[in-house]
Design an enzyme around this catalytic site. Structure first.
Site, mmCIF file in Angstrom:
data_model
loop_
_atom_site.group_PDB
_atom_site.id
_atom_site.type_symbol
_atom_site.label_atom_id
_atom_site.label_comp_id
_atom_site.label_asym_id
_atom_site.label_seq_id
_atom_site.Cartn_x
_atom_site.Cartn_y
_atom_site.Cartn_z
ATOM 1 N N LYS A 40 -30.841 -27.591 17.438
ATOM 2 C CA LYS A 40 -30.013 -28.443 18.244
ATOM 3 C C LYS A 40 -29.285 -27.545 19.613
ATOM 4 O O LYS A 40 -29.397 -27.799 20.691
ATOM 5 C CB LYS A 40 -29.162 -29.473 17.876
ATOM 6 C CG LYS A 40 -28.243 -29.986 18.726
ATOM 7 C CD LYS A 40 -27.064 -31.016 17.829
ATOM 8 C CE LYS A 40 -26.060 -30.238 17.239
ATOM 9 N NZ LYS A 40 -24.908 -30.006 18.298
ATOM 10 N N ASN A 41 -28.640 -26.448 18.829
ATOM 11 C CA ASN A 41 -27.531 -25.644 19.645
ATOM 12 C C ASN A 41 -28.343 -24.603 20.438
ATOM 13 O O ASN A 41 -27.856 -23.924 20.979
ATOM 14 C CB ASN A 41 -26.596 -25.054 18.559
ATOM 15 C CG ASN A 41 -25.852 -26.127 18.164
ATOM 16 O OD1 ASN A 41 -25.688 -27.312 18.363
ATOM 17 N ND2 ASN A 41 -24.842 -25.771 17.272
ATOM 18 N N ARG A 113 -21.309 -32.958 25.381
ATOM 19 C CA ARG A 113 -20.485 -31.894 25.985
ATOM 20 C C ARG A 113 -21.416 -31.212 27.136
ATOM 21 O O ARG A 113 -21.088 -30.078 27.793
ATOM 22 C CB ARG A 113 -19.914 -30.825 25.325
ATOM 23 C CG ARG A 113 -19.169 -31.454 24.061
ATOM 24 C CD ARG A 113 -18.442 -30.690 23.229
ATOM 25 N NE ARG A 113 -17.738 -29.461 23.933
ATOM 26 C CZ ARG A 113 -16.517 -29.801 24.701
ATOM 27 N NH1 ARG A 113 -15.847 -30.860 24.623
ATOM 28 N NH2 ARG A 113 -15.858 -28.911 25.097
ATOM 29 N N CYS A 137 -18.329 -33.976 19.484
ATOM 30 C CA CYS A 137 -17.709 -34.496 18.165
ATOM 31 C C CYS A 137 -16.125 -34.450 18.259
ATOM 32 O O CYS A 137 -15.562 -33.551 18.768
ATOM 33 C CB CYS A 137 -18.147 -33.492 17.091
ATOM 34 S SG CYS A 137 -19.626 -33.893 16.404
ATOM 35 N N VAL A 349 -11.949 -22.093 13.413
ATOM 36 C CA VAL A 349 -12.785 -22.350 14.660
ATOM 37 C C VAL A 349 -12.003 -23.708 15.535
ATOM 38 O O VAL A 349 -12.053 -23.715 16.579
ATOM 39 C CB VAL A 349 -14.327 -22.471 14.668
ATOM 40 C CG1 VAL A 349 -15.048 -22.761 15.970
ATOM 41 C CG2 VAL A 349 -14.725 -21.214 14.199
#
Ligand code: EPZ
Length: 455
Positions: A40-41, A113, A137, A349
């Site tokens: 996905k990323n 995003r 998220c 993070v």
């Protein structure tokens, strides 16, 4: 920003889920073979990179997930023609890129995003770009200050107004010296997608070096870009006049692979994850073994299994690559509730990534979240004021409960908890899980899970 229920319904609908609820009867080990495909990323960013080419791009191993369909919609309203000649293969033709109305962008973006990464390519192609209010998220504030500072450094004019941010580049975009305050994945991608066609050289310091970043750089190099990755998180990009389309197979989804590994451990199961790659999971594999899991690395994947015996507690500190990734902690926490002793997960993070533990405590887990993190040892990144830590005391038997998914990785963690627990659980908002886990229902069925899903 949409409500979570709206997001879940929209995300589920984008991949054809007909229901937003799953009922799981736990206590059965997950056993079998499943496949993980493109990340996905990476896939979502690779689709955006196609905007930079003068000719069509071909992306393979594109996962059938909701976030990919969000980007597909955003590219289509900007005039990119997308065709799907085969399963997981996408042709993206950017010949007729055009600007889109912000209301359309807003409608398509929903809570994603990704629109922020359209800035560089659209400023190069159209001289302007528009970003609606961003979602994503609910794991933190997720500001975009690093992105906007970088774009300003290239010469973009950033104009914030009531419905979003409008960017222009009256004098074009020129190479710049940029030092990121934190090795942000998104801001590094922003700089890469902008610098490749900017006039002159860009020096990016304190860059992210995740495998997905390296795969994006490989794509840009295929398109004709000049990107030098130096030691110590320094990347030099020499701008070129034009780029062509690429042909590329997306890197496999290491976050999905780690999630199924965590499911095998918590349910005392045995799962062969086809497509899992050792080199992308080194740090995860070390922790997996320290907790008491075992794995066998094969050419075409990795077998993850619970070898029997007691699970052991660990101390984990999430970090930027090559540290323990923040997206891995939520799925693994369920197995830690079954470990004999006290585990600690220090989240460095994101500032709000322990909401999912509330539901686990309702199911019988013993997790205490400390608003102040731990004074960790020497770290790759400076300590930030919002860090938190979860202290998990185990083993405690888990029992079924009604759960509402709070975010993507938290949602998968809840699936694992329900599969591990005695009794029945009803999980709603499962559409959120479809944002990043391809065909997760079919995979549960393949692994012998006992559940009802009306969709
Ligand atoms: C990417 O998010 C991933 N998402 C995330 O995965 C992942 O957790 C994250 O990288 C870290 O590896 C995608 O690739 C779509 P960041 P990104 O910019 O790019 C702060 C998942 O579950 N920051 O590295 O948004 C930020 O708030 C998702 O798949 C600023 O302060 O992450 C965060 O605390 C979740 N200002 C930290 O940096 C900025 O301008 C890391 O964010 C940008 C970021």
């Amino acid at each position: 920003m949409n409500s979570l229920v709206q997001d879940a319904a929209a995300a589920g609908a984008r991949v054809g889920l007909k229901s937003d609820e799953i009922v799981i009867r736990g206590g059965k080990p997950l056993i079998g073979r499943i496949e993980v495909r493109g990340a996905k990323n990476l896939a979502t960013k690779a689709m955006v990179a196609a905007l930079l080419g003068d000719t069509p791009s071909i992306l393979r191993d594109v996962p059938d997930i909701s976030d990919v369909n969000v980007v597909r919609g955003l590219l289509s309203i900007h005039g990119v023609r997308i065709t799907d000649p085969a399963r997981g293969e996408m042709i993206l033709d950017p010949s007729n890129v055009e600007s889109a109305h912000f209301a359309e962008i807003d409608a398509h973006a929903g809570s994603s995003r990704i629109p922020i990464l359209f800035c560089g390519p659209l400023l190069h192609r159209l001289g302007e770009a528009f970003i609606p209010d961003l979602g994503g998220c609910r794991i933190g504030d997720r500001p975009i200050d690093f992105h906007l500072d970088a774009l300003r450094a290239f010469g973009a004019v950033v104009d914030k107004n009531y419905n979003g941010i409008h960017l222009t580049a009256p004098n074009g975009l020129k190479g710049a010296e940029i030092e990121l305050p934190y090795p942000s994945v998104g801001a590094t991608e922003q700089v890469l997608l902008t610098a490749v066609l900017a006039e002159g050289v860009t020096e990016l310091r304190n860059a992210a070096i995740e495998p997905e970043i390296m795969d994006l750089i490989a794509i840009l190099q295929k398109m004709g870009a000049i990107v030098n990755v130096e030691p110590n998180r320094v990347i030099f990009i020499e701008g070129v006049k034009s780029l062509r389309g690429y042909t590329h197979r997306a890197i496999n989804d290491r976050n999905e692979a780690a999630s199924w590994a965590a499911a095998a451990l918590a349910t005392k199961g045995d799962i062969f994850v086809e497509g899992a790659k050792q080199q992308d999971l080194m740090t995860f594999l070390n922790v997996f073994r320290k907790v008491g899991g075992e794995f066998d690395v094969h050419e075409d994947g990795i077998r993850f299994y619970h070898p029997g015996g007691e699970l052991k507690p660990v101390v984990i500190e999430t970090d930027v690559h090559p540290g323990f990734m923040t997206d891995w902690q939520q799925p693994l926490v369920v197995a830690l509730t079954q470990a004999h002793g006290v585990s600690i997960v220090h989240e460095t993070v994101y500032e709000n990534r322990f909401q999912f533990t509330e539901a686990l405590n309702d199911m019988g887990a013993q997790i205490v979240v400390h608003k102040d993190g731990l004074k960790g040892a020497e770290r790759r990144v400076a300590r930030r004021e919002f860090e938190q830590a979860a202290v998990i005391t185990g083993p405690t038997p888990l029992h079924g409960a009604d759960i509402r998914v709070p975010d993507l990785r938290g949602g998968f963690s809840h699936l694992i908890a329900a599969l591990t627990a005695e009794g029945e659980s009803k999980i709603s908002n499962v559409g959120i899980i479809a944002r990043g886990y391809e065909h997760f229902v079919a995979k549960l069925r393949k692994l012998g899970a006992d559940f009802d899903f009306a969709g």
